[in-house]
Structure formats: C-alpha cells, structure tokens
Scaffold this motif. Structure first.
Motif, PDB file in Angstrom:
ATOM      1  N   ARG A 130     -33.176 -10.784  37.210  1.00  0.00           N
ATOM      2  CA  ARG A 130     -34.409 -10.016  37.090  1.00  0.00           C
ATOM      3  C   ARG A 130     -34.109  -8.554  36.752  1.00  0.00           C
ATOM      4  O   ARG A 130     -34.762  -7.951  35.890  1.00  0.00           O
ATOM      5  CB  ARG A 130     -35.201 -10.111  38.395  1.00  0.00           C
ATOM      6  CG  ARG A 130     -36.608  -9.584  38.278  1.00  0.00           C
ATOM      7  CD  ARG A 130     -37.324  -9.712  39.567  1.00  0.00           C
ATOM      8  NE  ARG A 130     -36.553  -8.992  40.587  1.00  0.00           N
ATOM      9  CZ  ARG A 130     -37.043  -8.595  41.745  1.00  0.00           C
ATOM     10  NH1 ARG A 130     -38.283  -8.876  42.059  1.00  0.00           N
ATOM     11  NH2 ARG A 130     -36.306  -7.947  42.609  1.00  0.00           N
ATOM     12  N   HIS A 131     -33.113  -7.964  37.408  1.00  0.00           N
ATOM     13  CA  HIS A 131     -32.753  -6.564  37.138  1.00  0.00           C
ATOM     14  C   HIS A 131     -32.193  -6.406  35.726  1.00  0.00           C
ATOM     15  O   HIS A 131     -32.513  -5.423  35.028  1.00  0.00           O
ATOM     16  CB  HIS A 131     -31.763  -6.049  38.181  1.00  0.00           C
ATOM     17  CG  HIS A 131     -32.349  -5.902  39.543  1.00  0.00           C
ATOM     18  ND1 HIS A 131     -33.445  -5.130  39.794  1.00  0.00           N
ATOM     19  CD2 HIS A 131     -31.997  -6.444  40.736  1.00  0.00           C
ATOM     20  CE1 HIS A 131     -33.754  -5.178  41.075  1.00  0.00           C
ATOM     21  NE2 HIS A 131     -32.886  -5.990  41.671  1.00  0.00           N
ATOM     22  N   ARG A 155     -35.157  -6.593  33.364  1.00  0.00           N
ATOM     23  CA  ARG A 155     -35.950  -5.359  33.411  1.00  0.00           C
ATOM     24  C   ARG A 155     -35.250  -4.242  32.639  1.00  0.00           C
ATOM     25  O   ARG A 155     -35.873  -3.509  31.861  1.00  0.00           O
ATOM     26  CB  ARG A 155     -36.175  -4.939  34.867  1.00  0.00           C
ATOM     27  CG  ARG A 155     -36.999  -3.663  35.016  1.00  0.00           C
ATOM     28  CD  ARG A 155     -37.161  -3.251  36.458  1.00  0.00           C
ATOM     29  NE  ARG A 155     -35.914  -3.156  37.188  1.00  0.00           N
ATOM     30  CZ  ARG A 155     -35.079  -2.105  37.149  1.00  0.00           C
ATOM     31  NH1 ARG A 155     -35.365  -1.072  36.392  1.00  0.00           N
ATOM     32  NH2 ARG A 155     -33.973  -2.101  37.857  1.00  0.00           N
ATOM     33  N   TYR A 171     -35.592  -4.880  28.908  1.00  0.00           N
ATOM     34  CA  TYR A 171     -36.941  -4.560  28.441  1.00  0.00           C
ATOM     35  C   TYR A 171     -37.149  -3.050  28.338  1.00  0.00           C
ATOM     36  O   TYR A 171     -37.764  -2.556  27.384  1.00  0.00           O
ATOM     37  CB  TYR A 171     -38.005  -5.164  29.357  1.00  0.00           C
ATOM     38  CG  TYR A 171     -38.171  -6.664  29.218  1.00  0.00           C
ATOM     39  CD1 TYR A 171     -37.784  -7.331  28.071  1.00  0.00           C
ATOM     40  CD2 TYR A 171     -38.736  -7.401  30.237  1.00  0.00           C
ATOM     41  CE1 TYR A 171     -37.943  -8.700  27.948  1.00  0.00           C
ATOM     42  CE2 TYR A 171     -38.897  -8.769  30.127  1.00  0.00           C
ATOM     43  CZ  TYR A 171     -38.496  -9.420  28.966  1.00  0.00           C
ATOM     44  OH  TYR A 171     -38.664 -10.769  28.852  1.00  0.00           O
ATOM     45  N   GLN A 172     -36.625  -2.325  29.312  1.00  0.00           N
ATOM     46  CA  GLN A 172     -36.725  -0.858  29.244  1.00  0.00           C
ATOM     47  C   GLN A 172     -35.992  -0.326  28.025  1.00  0.00           C
ATOM     48  O   GLN A 172     -36.483   0.563  27.328  1.00  0.00           O
ATOM     49  CB  GLN A 172     -36.136  -0.219  30.507  1.00  0.00           C
ATOM     50  CG  GLN A 172     -37.041  -0.211  31.688  1.00  0.00           C
ATOM     51  CD  GLN A 172     -36.392   0.503  32.861  1.00  0.00           C
ATOM     52  OE1 GLN A 172     -35.175   0.642  32.937  1.00  0.00           O
ATOM     53  NE2 GLN A 172     -37.223   0.944  33.795  1.00  0.00           N
TER      54      GLN A 172
END
Length: 183
Positions: free
Chosen positions: A84-85, A88, A91-92
């Motif tokens: 998940r990290h 994320r 995506y950033q």
C-alpha cells in the motif's frame, strides 16, 4: 551576607546585554510591531530574509524491484501495508510528473502568447506609424501647395502689373483711332 544587588553585580559579565522584559504579542499586528522594533534596534545589522522553500520532489523509483508483490489473497497483513505504501508513493510520483508536464505546457503556452502579443503590438505600432507619416506627408504637401499658390498669386499680381504697364506702353505707341478737334 551579600545582598542580591551585590550578587547580580558580581555574576553579571561586563559586556553582557541588558535583559529586556518578555512581551507576549496578543495580536498579529502587535507581533509584527515587536519584530520591527527588534529589527530597528540595530539598523546596521542585516535583516534575515528566509530562502525560498525548495519544490517538493518525489523519491526516484527503484531501479530494480526485488519484492514484487500485490494485494492478492494469501499475503500477510504486513506485506499488504508495504504494498500500500509503495503504491501510494508511486501515485504521488505520477501525480507530480503530471503536474510538472502541465506546468511546462502552460509555461510554453504563456511564452507563445507573449510572442504573439508582441508581434501584434509591433504590427499595430507599424500601422499607426505609417498612418502618422502619411498624415505628416499630407500636411507637408498641403503646406507646399499653399506656398506655391501664394507664390503664383504674387507672381500673377506682379506679372499682371507688368502686363498692365506693357499694355499701356503699347497703347501709347498705337495710332490714335480718332483725332480730337477734327471732324
């Protein structure tokens, strides 16, 4: 026993600054006033100007991913949080790259718009300059025509006077058509 004043005199350093009372600003205007007063106590000292904060840059993507994982069944809860990290962060990074391309595109569009505006302004200026020069030339031609007309009038009046004098001289030279006193 020494009094407190004597202790203060002994413990105080000779080059030390005097302590000032602590003033707590209650409003933003008062805080700004206090900062200005502190700056103006020593005007020779340069004022601190903070540097512009650097733009945020995402961490570069890893060159080689060793633990390829997904959010599939069978993975432990710890593995899912790691995934998940990573997701994320990716995506950033992609959002950041999209924003940068949009910003660059807008900058290029702005530069193009400035160039177009400059060319249009130059065209308008050239057109107006041409119009001014045309008007100036027209006024100059009208002035010359007026001077020429005045010159011709003065020449005609002087030449008409000369013509009148010549005619009179010719009239005197002609034979009289009648003789006075004879029938």
């Amino acid at each position: 026993m020494a009094t407190t004043k004597e202790k203060d005199k002994r413990t105080a350093k000779p080059g030390a600054k005097e302590s000032q009372p602590l003033i707590i600003a209650k409003t933003p205007a008062e805080e700004q006033r206090l900062k200005l007063e502190r700056l103006m106590r020593n005007p020779d000292k340069p004022a601190p100007i903070p540097e512009r904060p650097k733009e945020w840059n995402p961490r570069a993507p890893p060159e080689f991913v060793r633990d390829v994982m997904g959010s599939s069944a069978g993975a432990g809860s710890g593995e899912f949080h790691v995934y998940r990290h990573l997701r994320r962060r990716e995506y950033q990074r992609q959002d950041f790259l999209d924003k940068m391309t949009d910003k660059q595109k807008k900058d290029l569009d702005y530069i193009d718009k400035i160039e177009v505006n400059k060319l249009e302004a130059d065209d308008r200026t050239a057109k107006r300059r041409k119009k001014r020069e045309k008007l100036k030339l027209k006024k100059l031609m009208a002035k010359k025509a007026k001077l020429d007309a005045n010159k011709q009038d003065s020449e005609e009046s002087s030449s008409s006077q000369d013509d009148d004098q010549e005619r009179e001289a010719e009239d005197d030279a002609e034979m009289p058509s009648f003789v006075m006193g004879k029938r």
